[in-house]
Design a protein around this motif. Structure first.
Motif, PDB file in Angstrom:
ATOM      1  N   PHE A  22       5.819  43.019  35.110  1.00  0.00           N
ATOM      2  CA  PHE A  22       4.555  43.101  35.837  1.00  0.00           C
ATOM      3  C   PHE A  22       4.467  44.458  36.527  1.00  0.00           C
ATOM      4  CE2 PHE A  22       5.625  38.575  35.653  1.00  0.00           C
ATOM      5  CZ  PHE A  22       4.431  38.002  35.216  1.00  0.00           C
ATOM      6  N   ILE A  72       5.918  33.229  34.869  1.00  0.00           N
ATOM      7  CA  ILE A  72       6.751  33.126  33.666  1.00  0.00           C
ATOM      8  C   ILE A  72       6.831  34.521  33.062  1.00  0.00           C
ATOM      9  CG2 ILE A  72       4.760  32.391  32.268  1.00  0.00           C
ATOM     10  CD1 ILE A  72       6.789  30.756  30.546  1.00  0.00           C
ATOM     11  N   ALA A  73       8.013  34.918  32.654  1.00  0.00           N
ATOM     12  CA  ALA A  73       8.171  36.263  32.094  1.00  0.00           C
ATOM     13  C   ALA A  73       9.371  36.310  31.173  1.00  0.00           C
ATOM     14  CB  ALA A  73       8.345  37.288  33.219  1.00  0.00           C
ATOM     15  N   VAL A  74       9.231  37.115  30.121  1.00  0.00           N
ATOM     16  CA  VAL A  74      10.308  37.340  29.153  1.00  0.00           C
ATOM     17  C   VAL A  74      10.522  38.846  29.037  1.00  0.00           C
ATOM     18  CG1 VAL A  74      10.906  37.156  26.695  1.00  0.00           C
ATOM     19  CG2 VAL A  74       9.878  35.202  27.877  1.00  0.00           C
ATOM     20  N   ARG A  79      10.573  39.519  23.387  1.00  0.00           N
ATOM     21  CA  ARG A  79       9.356  38.707  23.218  1.00  0.00           C
ATOM     22  C   ARG A  79       9.109  38.379  21.749  1.00  0.00           C
ATOM     23  NH1 ARG A  79       5.780  41.981  27.696  1.00  0.00           N
ATOM     24  NH2 ARG A  79       7.121  41.315  29.430  1.00  0.00           N
ATOM     25  N   GLY A  80       8.295  37.364  21.533  1.00  0.00           N
ATOM     26  CA  GLY A  80       7.869  37.018  20.182  1.00  0.00           C
ATOM     27  C   GLY A  80       8.879  36.191  19.409  1.00  0.00           C
ATOM     28  N   SER A  81       9.887  35.673  20.090  1.00  0.00           N
ATOM     29  CA  SER A  81      10.852  34.847  19.348  1.00  0.00           C
ATOM     30  C   SER A  81      10.994  33.459  19.961  1.00  0.00           C
ATOM     31  CB  SER A  81      12.203  35.554  19.256  1.00  0.00           C
ATOM     32  OG  SER A  81      12.670  35.831  20.537  1.00  0.00           O
ATOM     33  N   GLY A  82       9.976  33.033  20.701  1.00  0.00           N
ATOM     34  CA  GLY A  82       9.948  31.646  21.148  1.00  0.00           C
ATOM     35  C   GLY A  82      10.529  31.386  22.531  1.00  0.00           C
ATOM     36  N   GLY A  84       9.411  32.447  25.550  1.00  0.00           N
ATOM     37  CA  GLY A  84       8.350  32.073  26.487  1.00  0.00           C
ATOM     38  C   GLY A  84       7.988  30.600  26.321  1.00  0.00           C
ATOM     39  N   ALA A  85       7.907  30.165  25.067  1.00  0.00           N
ATOM     40  CA  ALA A  85       7.587  28.755  24.799  1.00  0.00           C
ATOM     41  C   ALA A  85       8.681  27.842  25.350  1.00  0.00           C
ATOM     42  CB  ALA A  85       7.413  28.545  23.296  1.00  0.00           C
ATOM     43  N   ASN A 111      -4.986  39.058  29.560  1.00  0.00           N
ATOM     44  CA  ASN A 111      -3.570  38.880  29.187  1.00  0.00           C
ATOM     45  C   ASN A 111      -3.474  38.057  27.901  1.00  0.00           C
ATOM     46  OD1 ASN A 111      -0.822  38.469  29.015  1.00  0.00           O
ATOM     47  ND2 ASN A 111      -0.547  37.983  31.188  1.00  0.00           N
ATOM     48  N   GLY A 116      -2.438  33.230  24.722  1.00  0.00           N
ATOM     49  CA  GLY A 116      -2.031  32.628  23.448  1.00  0.00           C
ATOM     50  C   GLY A 116      -0.960  31.572  23.657  1.00  0.00           C
ATOM     51  N   LEU A 117       0.017  31.903  24.508  1.00  0.00           N
ATOM     52  CA  LEU A 117       1.098  30.962  24.810  1.00  0.00           C
ATOM     53  C   LEU A 117       0.537  29.673  25.409  1.00  0.00           C
ATOM     54  CD1 LEU A 117       4.172  30.318  25.289  1.00  0.00           C
ATOM     55  CD2 LEU A 117       3.946  31.500  27.470  1.00  0.00           C
ATOM     56  N   TYR A 118      -0.350  29.820  26.397  1.00  0.00           N
ATOM     57  CA  TYR A 118      -0.882  28.632  27.074  1.00  0.00           C
ATOM     58  C   TYR A 118      -1.783  27.813  26.142  1.00  0.00           C
ATOM     59  CZ  TYR A 118       0.782  31.212  31.144  1.00  0.00           C
ATOM     60  OH  TYR A 118       1.559  31.909  32.030  1.00  0.00           O
TER      61      TYR A 118
HETATM   62  C1  LIG Z   1       3.611  35.647  28.043  1.00  0.00           C
HETATM   63  C2  LIG Z   1       5.092  35.827  27.653  1.00  0.00           C
HETATM   64  C3  LIG Z   1       5.949  35.075  28.669  1.00  0.00           C
HETATM   65  C4  LIG Z   1       5.305  35.223  26.251  1.00  0.00           C
HETATM   66  O1  LIG Z   1       6.701  35.265  25.962  1.00  0.00           O
HETATM   67  P1  LIG Z   1       7.250  35.273  24.435  1.00  0.00           P
HETATM   68  O2  LIG Z   1       8.699  34.962  24.500  1.00  0.00           O
HETATM   69  O3  LIG Z   1       6.849  36.513  23.744  1.00  0.00           O
HETATM   70  O4  LIG Z   1       6.414  34.053  23.817  1.00  0.00           O
HETATM   71  P2  LIG Z   1       6.818  33.216  22.518  1.00  0.00           P
HETATM   72  O5  LIG Z   1       7.540  34.087  21.541  1.00  0.00           O
HETATM   73  O6  LIG Z   1       7.497  31.962  22.943  1.00  0.00           O
HETATM   74  O7  LIG Z   1       5.397  32.852  21.934  1.00  0.00           O
HETATM   75  C5  LIG Z   1       4.879  31.553  22.088  1.00  0.00           C
HETATM   76  C6  LIG Z   1       3.410  31.552  21.687  1.00  0.00           C
HETATM   77  O8  LIG Z   1       2.653  32.368  22.576  1.00  0.00           O
HETATM   78  C7  LIG Z   1       1.619  33.034  21.840  1.00  0.00           C
HETATM   79  N1  LIG Z   1       1.869  34.473  21.879  1.00  0.00           N
HETATM   80  C8  LIG Z   1       3.012  35.111  22.202  1.00  0.00           C
HETATM   81  N2  LIG Z   1       2.839  36.449  22.141  1.00  0.00           N
HETATM   82  C9  LIG Z   1       1.566  36.636  21.774  1.00  0.00           C
HETATM   83  C10 LIG Z   1       0.771  37.796  21.540  1.00  0.00           C
HETATM   84  N3  LIG Z   1       1.284  39.026  21.689  1.00  0.00           N
HETATM   85  N4  LIG Z   1      -0.527  37.619  21.202  1.00  0.00           N
HETATM   86  C11 LIG Z   1      -1.057  36.379  21.061  1.00  0.00           C
HETATM   87  N5  LIG Z   1      -0.349  35.244  21.255  1.00  0.00           N
HETATM   88  C12 LIG Z   1       0.932  35.383  21.611  1.00  0.00           C
HETATM   89  C13 LIG Z   1       1.682  32.485  20.426  1.00  0.00           C
HETATM   90  O9  LIG Z   1       0.872  31.334  20.367  1.00  0.00           O
HETATM   91  C14 LIG Z   1       3.139  32.111  20.320  1.00  0.00           C
HETATM   92  O10 LIG Z   1       3.382  31.131  19.362  1.00  0.00           O
HETATM   93  P3  LIG Z   1       3.764  31.560  17.845  1.00  0.00           P
HETATM   94  O11 LIG Z   1       4.932  32.494  17.958  1.00  0.00           O
HETATM   95  O12 LIG Z   1       4.078  30.264  17.210  1.00  0.00           O
HETATM   96  O13 LIG Z   1       2.540  32.250  17.325  1.00  0.00           O
HETATM   97  C15 LIG Z   1       5.473  37.334  27.591  1.00  0.00           C
HETATM   98  O14 LIG Z   1       4.527  38.025  26.795  1.00  0.00           O
HETATM   99  C16 LIG Z   1       5.564  38.016  28.942  1.00  0.00           C
HETATM  100  O15 LIG Z   1       6.599  37.960  29.608  1.00  0.00           O
HETATM  101  N6  LIG Z   1       4.492  38.713  29.368  1.00  0.00           N
HETATM  102  C17 LIG Z   1       4.500  39.454  30.632  1.00  0.00           C
HETATM  103  C18 LIG Z   1       4.471  38.536  31.809  1.00  0.00           C
HETATM  104  C19 LIG Z   1       3.215  37.690  31.837  1.00  0.00           C
HETATM  105  O16 LIG Z   1       2.124  38.165  31.559  1.00  0.00           O
HETATM  106  N7  LIG Z   1       3.379  36.415  32.214  1.00  0.00           N
HETATM  107  C20 LIG Z   1       2.284  35.459  32.301  1.00  0.00           C
HETATM  108  C21 LIG Z   1       1.573  35.603  33.584  1.00  0.00           C
HETATM  109  S1  LIG Z   1       0.245  34.397  33.744  1.00  0.00           S
END
Ligand SMILES: CC(C)(COP(=O)(O)OP(=O)(O)OC[C@H]1O[C@@H](n2cnc3c(N)ncnc32)[C@H](O)[C@@H]1OP(=O)(O)O)[C@@H](O)C(=O)NCCC(=O)NCCS
Length: 152
Positions: A22, A72-74, A79-82, A84-85, A111, A116-118
């Motif tokens: 952030f 929530i943060a990764v 990122r992109g490997s599940g 966050g989920a 964001n 997308g995650l939510y």
């Molecule tokens: C949001 C965040 C936690 C996601 O973490 P991540 O480990 O990359 O997420 P995942 O790999 O588990 O992805 C889960 C789902 O989220 C969605 N998603 C993840 N990255 C995405 C992207 N760049 N664009 C669109 N959807 C995305 C997809 O639906 C994805 O499912 P899929 O892989 O089956 O398509 C990460 O991007 C982050 O830390 N962001 C900065 C902090 C932040 O903004 N936190 C939220 C504040 S409200």
């Protein structure tokens, strides 16, 4: 990758990761200290890799029927490997175990990854707070979306 309860020894790592996740308005170490001091109403989880390095974290506020995702943060490199989920699903498990029937959170409208995650986890937009996120440097304000998910 292993998920476990966050504790005081994780504070420095969380604050360091927060600053990278952030870059605008990160929570201060004092804020995280207060969050952990708020347990058990607050509940924080960390993701730690095989060599003990912090890869992500997430926090929940449990207030009866309703729980709120506080953060929530990764790690950007992981990122992109599940992960966050996994963190979000752990919060859902904790919310359900704490008696919540629904989970709410706020997210910036711009964001994309978080939205997308939510969306993938069943969150629906409840309302919009127009221009909620304002910045001092003159960049346009961004709406906040209030999201809600019913727990099974
Ligand atoms: C949001 C965040 C936690 C996601 O973490 P991540 O480990 O990359 O997420 P995942 O790999 O588990 O992805 C889960 C789902 O989220 C969605 N998603 C993840 N990255 C995405 C992207 N760049 N664009 C669109 N959807 C995305 C997809 O639906 C994805 O499912 P899929 O892989 O089956 O398509 C990460 O991007 C982050 O830390 N962001 C900065 C902090 C932040 O903004 N936190 C939220 C504040 S409200």
């Amino acid at each position: 990758m292993r998920l476990r309860d966050a504790g005081w020894r994780d504070l420095a790592g969380i604050a360091e990761l927060e600053a990278r996740c952030f870059p605008v308005d990160p929570w201060s170490p004092a804020t995280f200290w207060a969050e952990l001091a708020g347990r058990p109403r607050r509940s924080y989880v960390v993701a730690v890799d095989d060599v003990g390095e912090l890869a992500g974290y997430a926090g929940l506020d449990l207030s009866g029927d309703l729980a709120d995702v506080m953060t929530i943060a990764v790690d950007p490199a992981r990122r992109g490997s599940g992960l966050g989920a996994r963190l979000l699903e752990e919060l859902h498990t904790r919310a359900g175990a704490g008696g919540a029937a629904a989970v709410m959170l706020e997210v910036r409208a711009d964001n994309g990854p978080a939205r997308g995650l939510y969306a993938a986890h069943g969150y629906r937009v409840l309302r919009t707070r127009p221009g909620y996120y304002r910045s001092a440097d003159g960049t346009p304000a961004v709406d906040a979306l209030v999201l809600r998910k019913e727990l099974p």
